[in-house]
Each structure stands twice: as structure tokens, then as C-alpha cells.
Design a protein around this motif. Structure first.
Motif, PDB file in Angstrom:
ATOM      1  N   ARG A 151       0.841  -1.208   0.000  1.00  0.00           N
ATOM      2  CA  ARG A 151       0.000   0.000   0.000  1.00  0.00           C
ATOM      3  C   ARG A 151       0.868   1.247   0.000  1.00  0.00           C
ATOM      4  NH1 ARG A 151      -3.468  -3.051   3.047  1.00  0.00           N
ATOM      5  NH2 ARG A 151      -2.561  -2.393   5.028  1.00  0.00           N
ATOM      6  N   VAL A 152       1.976   1.187   0.722  1.00  0.00           N
ATOM      7  CA  VAL A 152       2.893   2.336   0.736  1.00  0.00           C
ATOM      8  C   VAL A 152       3.407   2.595  -0.682  1.00  0.00           C
ATOM      9  CG1 VAL A 152       5.168   3.126   1.523  1.00  0.00           C
ATOM     10  CG2 VAL A 152       3.574   2.105   3.152  1.00  0.00           C
ATOM     11  N   PHE A 153       3.849   1.547  -1.362  1.00  0.00           N
ATOM     12  CA  PHE A 153       4.352   1.721  -2.736  1.00  0.00           C
ATOM     13  C   PHE A 153       3.276   2.301  -3.650  1.00  0.00           C
ATOM     14  CE2 PHE A 153       7.160  -2.116  -1.684  1.00  0.00           C
ATOM     15  CZ  PHE A 153       8.193  -1.302  -1.265  1.00  0.00           C
ATOM     16  N   GLU A 154       2.059   1.778  -3.497  1.00  0.00           N
ATOM     17  CA  GLU A 154       0.965   2.263  -4.345  1.00  0.00           C
ATOM     18  C   GLU A 154       0.724   3.747  -4.129  1.00  0.00           C
ATOM     19  OE1 GLU A 154      -2.688   0.042  -3.760  1.00  0.00           O
ATOM     20  OE2 GLU A 154      -1.633  -1.757  -4.473  1.00  0.00           O
ATOM     21  N   THR A 155       0.691   4.137  -2.860  1.00  0.00           N
ATOM     22  CA  THR A 155       0.455   5.556  -2.570  1.00  0.00           C
ATOM     23  C   THR A 155       1.591   6.403  -3.133  1.00  0.00           C
ATOM     24  OG1 THR A 155      -0.589   4.809  -0.543  1.00  0.00           O
ATOM     25  CG2 THR A 155      -0.198   7.167  -0.754  1.00  0.00           C
ATOM     26  N   ILE A 156       2.817   5.930  -2.984  1.00  0.00           N
ATOM     27  CA  ILE A 156       3.943   6.692  -3.538  1.00  0.00           C
ATOM     28  C   ILE A 156       3.723   6.886  -5.043  1.00  0.00           C
ATOM     29  CG2 ILE A 156       6.414   6.627  -4.069  1.00  0.00           C
ATOM     30  CD1 ILE A 156       6.872   5.238  -1.415  1.00  0.00           C
ATOM     31  N   ASP A 157       3.358   5.806  -5.725  1.00  0.00           N
ATOM     32  CA  ASP A 157       3.098   5.892  -7.164  1.00  0.00           C
ATOM     33  C   ASP A 157       2.042   6.934  -7.493  1.00  0.00           C
ATOM     34  OD1 ASP A 157       4.879   4.206  -8.237  1.00  0.00           O
ATOM     35  OD2 ASP A 157       3.552   2.456  -8.279  1.00  0.00           O
ATOM     36  N   LEU A 178      13.209   7.350   4.190  1.00  0.00           N
ATOM     37  CA  LEU A 178      13.393   6.644   2.924  1.00  0.00           C
ATOM     38  C   LEU A 178      12.211   6.909   1.989  1.00  0.00           C
ATOM     39  CD1 LEU A 178      15.684   4.802   2.146  1.00  0.00           C
ATOM     40  CD2 LEU A 178      14.341   2.852   2.864  1.00  0.00           C
ATOM     41  N   VAL A 179      11.014   6.868   2.561  1.00  0.00           N
ATOM     42  CA  VAL A 179       9.810   7.109   1.776  1.00  0.00           C
ATOM     43  C   VAL A 179       9.789   8.553   1.246  1.00  0.00           C
ATOM     44  CG1 VAL A 179       7.306   7.385   2.006  1.00  0.00           C
ATOM     45  CG2 VAL A 179       8.402   5.312   2.808  1.00  0.00           C
ATOM     46  N   VAL A 180      10.225   9.478   2.085  1.00  0.00           N
ATOM     47  CA  VAL A 180      10.263  10.874   1.649  1.00  0.00           C
ATOM     48  C   VAL A 180      11.217  11.020   0.459  1.00  0.00           C
ATOM     49  CG1 VAL A 180      10.882  13.223   2.316  1.00  0.00           C
ATOM     50  CG2 VAL A 180       9.646  11.766   3.921  1.00  0.00           C
ATOM     51  N   SER A 181      12.373  10.370   0.533  1.00  0.00           N
ATOM     52  CA  SER A 181      13.317  10.438  -0.584  1.00  0.00           C
ATOM     53  C   SER A 181      12.688   9.870  -1.852  1.00  0.00           C
ATOM     54  CB  SER A 181      14.580   9.636  -0.288  1.00  0.00           C
ATOM     55  OG  SER A 181      15.162  10.084   0.892  1.00  0.00           O
ATOM     56  N   ALA A 182      11.996   8.744  -1.707  1.00  0.00           N
ATOM     57  CA  ALA A 182      11.367   8.138  -2.879  1.00  0.00           C
ATOM     58  C   ALA A 182      10.356   9.096  -3.487  1.00  0.00           C
ATOM     59  CB  ALA A 182      10.698   6.825  -2.499  1.00  0.00           C
TER      60      ALA A 182
END
Ligand code: ATP
Ligand code: MG
Length: 462
Positions: A151-157, A178-182
Motif C-alpha cells: 500500500r505504501v508503494f501504491e500511494t507513492i506511485d 526513505l519514503v520521503v526520498s522516494a
């Protein structure tokens, strides 16, 4: 630096003249005698510079320009225009031509222009490649296969290519940064800075001058004008870490800066406009902070347009083996040691273990075990210590013998620090600010230490 050039002209004489001139400069030169031919030959990466005459028999140079911009935005297009057609030249520039050259031109003019345009085109290409590498590196660095991480990856996308404000939440060590960098490196802002700001600084004055900058003489110690993080992040992303710790007065200023995209330096009255995307992170219960009047409700809603929650590692144990694998490989590379596998028991114990410091704690345990494990495989004891041993420093040290004096000392010191800090926290009912005051540490340093040592709210319970 030479590169590949395509010359598009329906006059044979012109093609030959340009070709021989540019070939002498060391470029690889190709020619096309019609617009149609040019359209067929321009593919992604085929040429660095395209020189096209504006008036061609079949199509015109504008069509070549438009095609080149679409299929290969790295390629620079130079438009050759007839004498007196400035208007069209301007239109070409608007449509993305790198430059234009009115006829008649002399050889030197052409040489200089092609060299300049080529240089820019190559730089732009390198720049884009680097960005792609960085982007891949960040995208590939976040490991996880649990539904929660998916779900985290999906939201990032979904949100990476927008400017929406994102609030990243999760316990310490869950991977917020890490998520912020992505998010940043996958956004159109990736070529501009990602600036990090820790909002849990010592005083309101300091936080505000960090955020907004200050003018000379704004307060004691402000001996020169200073640019704030908002300005430094212009065009890019501002990462507000530990936003829950921001002083209330500062919150009002931040809200204004977010809403009006405008602020003043501390001690200044000149409004400064910036174009910044804000991403905030916190491990605090912001809702409780809002109820207690410590966090502005309007700011809370302004920040959490999209919320991205990262669950603690204990709620996504299926990620543990992947993470262990990744950290082992990385550490082996970094420390120049052969990679060692975990025994099956060690892996099981690792998955079952409650990693209070989440991924950060898991990572340091894996790295330490790789360095210190005496055998060819990493065992449960290497990774988690000896459960049967009494929890005192001497035994802890003995558990993973042989170690160097320094390592042994470091462990004893870490054990001592941990016990000392936990006691201080317990005496103060888990209140970090009070505990820090009591033992004469800065709050930030205490928080940092707590993270390093994997001390969490649970440990601090009296
Ligand atoms: N899913 C993941 N995949 C790979 N590495 C991870 C992952 N999550 C966290 N890490 C690593 O764990 C460490 C801690 O992550 P990070 O600094 O992003 O946590 P954090 O949530 O910002 O923590 P804190 O609240 O303490 O600042 C880093 O070394 C990071 O690279
Ligand atoms: Mg962090």
C-alpha cells in the motif's frame, strides 16, 4: 565531446557544405533530404543535435522540431531560417528549438553555435541519466512485500508526480525518511533540491531562522543574513521531519507560508515567494497533540492532504527476511567481508523477535552480527545475544567472545547508557523533554540516543 548531428535540408549543396564543415569538427554527421526522411530517422537517442532548414519541400522544419521534441527531448534542434523571418524564429524557440540561425551565416557562426548547443545537449542527457539512476536507487532501496508496504508503494506511485502535501507517519526507524526520498526522486522536482529540516530544534527562534532565514541583526548572534530552508528548497521539496515537535508560534508562520507560498525572513519585512512542495513526517500522535492544544488543527489538515502510514515492523513480519537479505548484502559490500547466511533458526528468531527500534534496529543487529559472528553462519546468539545469560554487562560481553577490547568496551558502555537513560525516562514518566533536562542533555541528543539504542515508549513506562 563530439556527438551525432543530423542535417535536414532539401538543397544538396547545403547538405554537403554543412556535412563537410561539421565532420571536420569531429562530429558524426548524417543527412536527410526531406522532412519525411528526418521524421523517420529521429528516434530516441539517435542524434544529439538536429539542424533543420525551416522551409522543406514536403513538411516544414517546425514539424521536424515538433517530432524531435516528442521522441527525443534530449536532442537539441537548430532552425535555419530565411533572412528576415524573425517571427518564425521566435515561434521555433517557443516550441523548444535550442537556437536558430538566419541565412546567410558564415562557417564560424555555425561552428560556434553547434559546439554550444551540443555541449548543452550532452549535459542535459547526462543530467537526466544521473537523475534516473538516483531515482532507481531510491525506488529500489525500499524493501517490502507485505500488504502494508504494498500500500505504501501504491500511494507513492499515486502521489509522486503531484505537488500534494504528504504526511508520513510511523514509529521511529520504520523508514519514513526513505519514503520521503522516494517521493522526491520520483517527482518532477527531482532535479531540484530535497532539503531536510528537523523541527524538533531547541528553541523557537532557531526553528524559525532555520525555516525562513533571518536578516542581519534580527536577534543576538544574527551577524549576517541567512537563507532559510524554504528558500534553499525553491523548486524542490522541503522535508519537515518531526513536525509534531514544532513550536506552536512557528506553526502559525508555517501555515501562512504554505497557504500563501510567501513568507518573510526573521527580522525582515520583504515578502519572499517560493515554489516548494512540502512533505512532513512524525512519529507522534498528532491527533492527541491537536486535542491537547499543542498542534494547530488547521495546520494538521493542511499537512495531511495525503497520509502515508508505515506500520511497525512487528505488524509486517513477512518483510523481515527480505530486509535481512538486503542489509547483509549491503553490509558485506561496505565492510568488505564475505556475506554470511543466517542459520534457519536465526532467521526464525529474527522474524519472531520484537524489533522495538523497527527496521533501523534490525539493520544494526544484522550489520553487527556480520562483523562479529565467529562462525561461517550467523546464529541466533550472534544476532540477538544470549537469552539465557543474565542481563548484565559482563555476561553480555562474554556471550559473543572473542571480541576486541574496543568492541567489548562499546557494548558495556551501550548497556550502561541504555540503563541510565531508561531510568531517567521512567522517573519522568516517559517525558523526553523533562528527562533530558534532568540529566543535562539536549532533547534532540536524547532522542537520537534513544533511537540508536532502540529505547521506545514501552521501555520508558514507569
Ligand atoms: N523498507 C525498507 N527497506 C530498506 N531499508 C529500510 C526500510 N525501512 C527502513 N530502512 C532503513 O532503516 C533505517 C531507518 O530508516 P529511516 O531513517 O527512514 O527511519 P525513520 O522512520 O525516518 O526513523 P526516525 O523516526 O527515527 O527518524 C535506514 O537505514 C533505512 O535505510
Ligand atoms: Mg527519520
Amino acid at each position: 565531446m563530439p556527438g551525432r548531428v543530423l542535417i535536414v535540408d532539401d538543397e544538396k549543396g547545403m547538405r554537403l557544405a554543412l556535412r563537410s564543415l561539421l565532420a571536420k569538427e569531429g562530429y558524426e554527421v548524417d543527412t536527410a533530404e526531406s522532412g519525411e526522411e528526418a521524421l523517420q530517422r529521429i528516434e530516441p537517442g539517435s542524434f544529439h543535435v538536429v539542424i533543420t532548414d525551416l522551409s522543406l519541400k514536403d513538411t516544414d522544419g517546425m514539424a521536424v522540431l515538433e517530432h524531435a521534441r516528442r521522441v527525443d527531448p534530449d536532442a537539441a534542434v537548430v532552425m535555419i531560417t530565411a533572412y528576415g523571418s524573425e517571427k518564425i524564429a521566435v515561434a521555433a524557440m517557443k516550441n523548444g528549438a535550442a537556437d536558430y540561425l538566419p541565412k546567410p551565416f558564415d562557417n564560424d557562426e555555425l561552428r560556434v553555435l553547434v559546439r554550444r548547443v551540443m555541449e548543452t545537449a550532452l549535459l542535459r542527457r547526462d543530467h537526466r541519466r544521473l537523475l534516473e539512476q538516483v531515482q532507481d536507487a531510491f525506488a529500489g532501496r525500499i524493501v517490502g512485500r507485505s500488504p502494508a508496504m504494498r500500500r505504501v508503494f501504491e500511494t507513492i506511485d499515486k502521489v509522486a508526480d503531484t505537488d500534494v502535501t504528504v504526511l508520513v507517519r510511523g514509529e521511529s526507524g520504520t523508514g519514513k525518511e526513505l519514503v520521503v526520498s522516494a517521493l522526491h526522486y520520483r517527482s518532477p522536482r527531482r532535479g531540484r533540491p530535497l532539503v531536510k529540516m528537523n523541527c524538533a530544534a531547541l528553541s523557537r527562534e532557531l526553528v524559525e531562522s532555520e525555516l525562513f532565514g533571518h536578516e542581519k541583526g534580527a536577534f543576538t548572534g544574527a551577524i549576517a543574513r541567512r537563507e532559510g530552508k524554504f528558500e534553499a528548497a525553491d523548486g524542490g521539496t522541503l522535508f519537515l521531519d518531526e513536525v509534531g515537535d514544532m513550536p506552536l508560534e512557528t506553526q502559525a508562520k508555517l501555515l501562512r507560508a504554505l497557504q500563501e507560498k510567501e513568507f518573510e525572513r526573521v527580522g525582515g519585512n520583504q515578502p519572499i515567494r517560493v515554489d516548494v512542495r512540502v512533505i512532513a513526517a512524525t512519529n507522534q500522535d498528532l491527533e492527541a497533540q491537536v486535542r491537547a492544544g499543542r498542534f494547530r488543527e488547521d495546520l494538521y489538515y493542511r499537512l495531511r492532504v495525503v497520509e502515508l502510514g508505515i506500520p511497525p515492523l512487528s505488524e509486517r513480519r513477512e518483510d523481515v527476511p527480505l530486509l535481512v537479505d538486503r542489509f547483509l548484502k549491503e553490509a558485506a559490500g561496505r565492510f568488505r567481508r564475505p556475506a554470511k547466511p543466517l542459520t534457519a533458526d536465526a532467521m526464525r528468531a529474527c522474524v519472531a523477535h520484537h524489533w522495538k527500534g523497527n527496521v533501523r534496529e534490525l539493520r544494526s543487529a544484522v550489520e553487527q552480527a556480520l562483523l562479529l559472528a565467529p562462525g561461517a553462519e550467523i546464529t541466533e546468539v550472534d544476532l540477538l545475544g544470549d537469552k539465557n545469560a543474565a542481563p548484565n554487562a559482563t555476561n553480555h560481553t562474554a556471550a559473543a567472545m572473542p571480541v576486541s577490547f574496543r568492541e567489548a568496551k562499546d557494548r558495556v558502555v551501550a548497556d550502561f547508557e541504555r540503563a541510565f537513560l531508561v531510568q531517567a525516562l521512567r522517573r519522568n514518566a516517559g517525558n523526553i523533554t523533562k528527562a533530558a533536562e534532568e540529566i543535562g542533555m539536549y532533547r534532540q541528543n536524547l532522542q537520537q540516543k534513544m533511537r540508536e539504542l532502540g529505547i521506545t515508549a514501552d521501555d520508558a513506562e514507569p
